[in-house]
Design an enzyme around this catalytic site. Structure first.
Site, mmCIF file in Angstrom:
data_model
loop_
_atom_site.group_PDB
_atom_site.id
_atom_site.type_symbol
_atom_site.label_atom_id
_atom_site.label_comp_id
_atom_site.label_asym_id
_atom_site.label_seq_id
_atom_site.Cartn_x
_atom_site.Cartn_y
_atom_site.Cartn_z
ATOM 1 N N HIS A 8 -10.578 -5.171 -3.031
ATOM 2 C CA HIS A 8 -8.960 -5.415 -2.849
ATOM 3 C C HIS A 8 -8.854 -6.301 -0.868
ATOM 4 O O HIS A 8 -9.730 -5.400 -0.275
ATOM 5 C CB HIS A 8 -8.120 -4.425 -2.435
ATOM 6 N N LEU A 9 -8.245 -6.697 -0.767
ATOM 7 C CA LEU A 9 -8.424 -7.162 0.424
ATOM 8 C C LEU A 9 -6.853 -6.698 0.989
ATOM 9 O O LEU A 9 -6.008 -6.202 0.749
ATOM 10 C CB LEU A 9 -7.598 -8.687 0.682
ATOM 11 N N HIS A 10 -6.803 -5.669 2.424
ATOM 12 C CA HIS A 10 -5.898 -5.769 2.974
ATOM 13 C C HIS A 10 -5.598 -6.018 3.785
ATOM 14 O O HIS A 10 -5.643 -6.720 4.441
ATOM 15 C CB HIS A 10 -6.117 -4.012 3.757
ATOM 16 N N ASP B 131 0.974 -1.254 0.412
ATOM 17 C CA ASP B 131 0.025 -0.425 -0.219
ATOM 18 C C ASP B 131 0.850 1.030 -0.169
ATOM 19 O O ASP B 131 1.756 1.843 0.629
ATOM 20 C CB ASP B 131 -0.733 0.148 0.791
ATOM 21 N N ILE B 132 0.726 2.304 -0.769
ATOM 22 C CA ILE B 132 1.497 3.707 -0.826
ATOM 23 C C ILE B 132 1.054 4.320 0.419
ATOM 24 O O ILE B 132 2.567 5.375 0.816
ATOM 25 C CB ILE B 132 0.724 4.874 -2.276
ATOM 26 N N GLY C 258 -15.405 4.283 3.205
ATOM 27 C CA GLY C 258 -14.084 4.330 3.566
ATOM 28 C C GLY C 258 -13.676 3.819 2.376
ATOM 29 O O GLY C 258 -12.532 4.017 1.681
ATOM 30 N N ASN D 78 -13.242 -3.367 2.914
ATOM 31 C CA ASN D 78 -13.769 -2.051 2.768
ATOM 32 C C ASN D 78 -14.679 -2.420 1.521
ATOM 33 O O ASN D 78 -14.298 -2.969 0.369
ATOM 34 C CB ASN D 78 -12.789 -0.746 2.746
HETATM 35 P P1 5GP Z 1 -9.672 1.023 0.317
HETATM 36 O O1 5GP Z 1 -10.049 2.000 1.559
HETATM 37 O O2 5GP Z 1 -10.520 2.014 -1.152
HETATM 38 O O3 5GP Z 1 -10.235 -0.134 0.920
HETATM 39 O O4 5GP Z 1 -7.743 1.303 -0.117
HETATM 40 C C1 5GP Z 1 -7.527 1.672 -0.988
HETATM 41 C C2 5GP Z 1 -6.099 1.619 -0.007
HETATM 42 O O5 5GP Z 1 -5.197 2.032 -1.479
HETATM 43 C C3 5GP Z 1 -5.793 2.865 0.356
HETATM 44 O O6 5GP Z 1 -5.295 2.095 1.719
HETATM 45 C C4 5GP Z 1 -4.599 3.429 -0.138
HETATM 46 O O7 5GP Z 1 -3.268 4.283 0.435
HETATM 47 C C5 5GP Z 1 -3.910 2.933 -1.201
HETATM 48 N N1 5GP Z 1 -3.316 3.295 -3.006
HETATM 49 C C6 5GP Z 1 -4.206 4.417 -3.221
HETATM 50 N N2 5GP Z 1 -3.441 4.674 -4.143
HETATM 51 C C7 5GP Z 1 -2.590 3.839 -4.670
HETATM 52 C C8 5GP Z 1 -1.573 4.600 -5.841
HETATM 53 O O8 5GP Z 1 -0.731 4.440 -6.313
HETATM 54 N N3 5GP Z 1 -0.428 2.826 -5.210
HETATM 55 C C9 5GP Z 1 -0.207 1.838 -4.521
HETATM 56 N N4 5GP Z 1 0.333 0.820 -3.760
HETATM 57 N N5 5GP Z 1 -2.113 1.816 -3.121
HETATM 58 C C10 5GP Z 1 -2.648 2.858 -3.193
#
Ligand code: 5GP
Ligand code: ZN
Length: 114
Positions: free
Chosen positions: A100-102, A30-31, A93, A87
């Site tokens: 995707h899974l975190h 994650d970035i 959020g 999420n």
């Molecule tokens: P969500 O809130 O949709 O469950 O999580 C999206 C995740 O994607 C966030 O944790 C965010 O930091 C990550 N993310 C957003 N843009 C990028 C990107 O360009 N590269 C990477 N590696 N992660 C990203």
């Protein structure tokens, strides 16, 4: 999907720290990591969210969860513990509308039941 961030990462159009790739998913850092380990597991197939899953996706979802548990072991956090998050929608959020899974761990995590 042409305008999807995670499809672009899948296709190599946007760089990411890729950790694994197989015939069904990719995993990358994650970035904006929320913990020492913060890895995203993304199906190759563009599925917008948990709401769009169908019974045909059962095996894919299992594969994503198993990939996360394997990564947790590889990163040495299987015993200390971790969270796997999915999420869905505005109240959770969700920012990126490609399923995707975190995998989050490597430190003591605070309660996150909202
Ligand atoms: P969500 O809130 O949709 O469950 O999580 C999206 C995740 O994607 C966030 O944790 C965010 O930091 C990550 N993310 C957003 N843009 C990028 C990107 O360009 N590269 C990477 N590696 N992660 C990203
Ligand atoms: Zn996508």
């Amino acid at each position: 999907m042409s305008d999807c961030l995670f499809c672009k990462i899948r296709d190599g159009q946007i760089p990411a720290k890729l950790l694994m790739r197989d015939d069904r998913c990719i995993a990358f850092e994650d970035i904006h990591p929320q913990a020492p380990v913060h890895v995203l597991f993304v199906p190759l197939q563009h599925i917008p969210s948990n709401n769009a899953l169908t019974p045909e996706d059962r095996e894919l979802v299992g594969h994503l969860v198993l990939s996360a548990s394997r990564m947790a072991a590889e990163r040495g956090i299987a015993e200390s513990g971790y969270r796997v998050l999915l999420n869905t929608g505005p109240d959770a959020g969700q920012q990126v509308f490609h399923l995707h899974l975190h995998l989050i761990g490597g430190r003591k995590l605070k309660g996150s039941m909202g």
